[in-house]
Design a protein around this motif. Structure first.
Motif: not given
Length: 541
Positions: A136, A311, A202, A159, A157, A307, A183, A151
């Motif tokens: 992070s 994702k 990310v 932010s 992973t 995160g 994103y 990234s």
């Protein structure tokens, strides 16, 4: 973790970021970290600790966190400080060892190559201290080049960045994804991408917990907008995280059982405020979180865990919303936010007076100012593409916005007087706003991926976009079924489907109506009107 907690879409990150130096007011910077850590561990909660470089190289902070329980995540806070710049071979330009001015403290103040050097030092020294690269990375704002580099090179992973604000501490971030996560485009760290091909993979989570009713129009002063957020050091008359009643209202608003995608907020405080100022508010917030998690209303997790979940669940930015249908101040205001990867919209019911006070469009091709260039001074600026912006386009007693109106027998428009506003979030990715008016009519507003559909029970109605005398207006041009815009030379358009061609609102000069088209559509005109031909009128983006 019980089954209700695992299934609940509402997520909270406790993020405390840590500075190693505070030039403005000598203060014990270690005490807040010790107390924050003891607080979350006492309640068995995970938290994320983001170390600025000057704290990373200070054993007083690093040793403390390394001895914490395994629920705690350690990451980095990417602001530039003197020892980081000098180790990267970059001359220090700051007034102090940490200087908060944008062109000194943030990556936007450095060339793209310098940003990479700064990131390399930060990440490699973190790995040397903890044995792994952080997952992070947070900052008030990170440019797209730096975020993409982190990234692509280090596989971060998640932010986080600052809430929307106008000019606070010299930093403007305006028109973005209002809460939750998005994103970003590879061309613009503040702009949600529309396609997987153009997005940085990310998720960026919005920090601080903005008041969904009052922060947008927060007063402007010498330091920019005032702050009405969940930060525990704020407890003004307008609200803030130091007021227990406001906190409970804020949690209720953000962590509803029904969500378009998920509810989210960030809890925590930077250590440079000192423990005394944050103590009471933070203890209250964390205790309330622990109780709500035990009831299955939300899930507290690290930023990295959020995160990973984001994702896995969302290949592109999902739609999200906030429905603040009660007003903690009792002034009869309701505010509804909806946003997806194409646009954001905010509707305000001001005690019966209704208008959409904000629509901003998102376009991954709109390049940020600092992708290749450096920020020249303390005033940095990130933005998206305005269609309606009440906060920036209003003047005097003329609040800007898009208003549903009813037409009388002579064709004169009057605003709808509203009795109640409710929302329906049962359809994934969509939001329906249901409005009952004082004259017994109804209006439904359906927000979906690329359009907003207005459906009225009455036949004679339409929409008006009005503004005051403002220098912030984009260029506008009327088309046969649309309004064409250009903002910072970037073109975009909004199509009106189901109405008469949009036309300038007539002006009155010396008591006589005058067609604004005689002068062309300019910032001196009042606005644009579009009368519906039937029961539905659609804005398509």
């Amino acid at each position: 973790m019980n089954q209700a907690q695992a299934a609940n879409p509402n997520r909270v990150n406790i993020i405390n970021f840590i500075r190693g130096f505070e030039p403005r007011d000598p203060i014990d910077l270690v005490e807040p970290v010790k107390e924050q850590l003891a607080l979350v561990q006492r309640h068995g909660l995970p938290a994320t600790w983001l170390l600025q470089y000057d704290a990373l190289i200070n054993p007083a902070f690093a040793d403390l966190l390394q001895d914490a329980d395994d629920k705690q995540e350690i990451g980095v806070w990417f602001e530039v400080v003197q020892p980081l710049a000098e180790k990267a071979g970059i001359p220090w330009r700051g007034r102090f060892a940490w200087d908060w001015h944008a062109h000194v403290a943030f990556t936007v103040g450095y060339t793209p190559r310098e940003r990479e050097k700064l990131a390399d030092v930060l990440m490699e020294d973190f790995r040397a201290r903890f044995g792994y690269y952080p997952k992070s990375v947070g900052s008030w704002f990170l440019d797209a080049h730096a975020l993409a580099y982190l990234s692509d090179t280090y596989g971060i992973t998640a932010s986080c960045n600052c809430k929307d604000q106008w000019g606070t501490d010299g930093y403007t971030l305006w028109g973005g994804y209002y809460n939750q996560a998005y994103y970003p485009s590879r061309l613009n760290g503040f702009m949600p991408a529309q396609t997987e091909a153009c997005q940085i993979p990310v998720p960026v989570f919005r920090m601080l917990g903005s008041d969904p009713i009052y922060q947008y129009d927060a007063r402007l002063g010498g330091n920019g907008q005032s702050v009405i957020t969940l930060e525990p050091v704020y407890s003004g008359a307008e609200g803030g995280g130091g007021i227990p009643r406001w906190v409970r209202w804020f949690y209720d608003v953000n962590f509803r059982p029904e969500q378009v995608s998920f509810g989210y907020t960030q809890v925590g405080q930077e250590n440079s405020f000192g423990w005394a100022l944050m103590k009471d508010g933070l203890i209250d917030q964390v205790e309330e979180l622990a109780g709500r998690q035990a009831k299955g209303e939300l899930r507290v997790e690290t930023l990295e865990a959020s995160g990973r979940w984001f994702k896995a669940a969302h290949p592109v930015t999902p739609a999200s919303s906030i429905s603040a249908l009660t007003d903690w101040r009792g002034e009869g205001r309701q505010s509804v936010w909806y946003y997806n990867r194409y646009y954001r919209l905010n509707l305000l019911n001001n005690d019966g007076e209704l208008w959409i006070r904000d629509i901003h469009l998102f376009d991954e091709r709109y390049e940020e100012r600092y992708l290749k260039e450096t920020c020249p001074d303390r005033y940095s600026h990130y933005d998206t593409l305005p269609v309606v912006d009440s906060a920036r386009w209003s003047s005097g007693d003329k609040p800007a916005g898009l208003r549903p109106v009813a037409y009388d027998g002579e064709g004169q428009a009057r605003p709808l007087a509203v009795r109640s506003v409710q929302t329906d979030e049962s359809t994934p990715g969509e939001l329906i706003i249901r409005i009952d008016t004082e004259d017994g009519e109804t209006l439904a507003i359906r927000c979906s991926e690329r359009q907003v559909v207005f459906a009225a029970s009455r036949p004679d109605w339409g929409l008006e976009i009005r503004w005051g005398d403002s220098s912030e207006l984009p260029d506008m041009k009327l088309e046969s079924d649309a309004v064409g815009y250009a903002f910072r030379d970037h073109p975009y358009r909004v199509q009106f489907i189901g109405g008469l061609p949009p036309a300038p609102i007539p002006q009155k000069r010396n008591g006589q109506a005058q067609d604004a088209a005689e002068e062309g559509l300019t910032a001196s005109a009042d606005g644009i009107a579009c009368r519906a031909l039937g029961r539905e009128l659609t804005l398509r983006f």
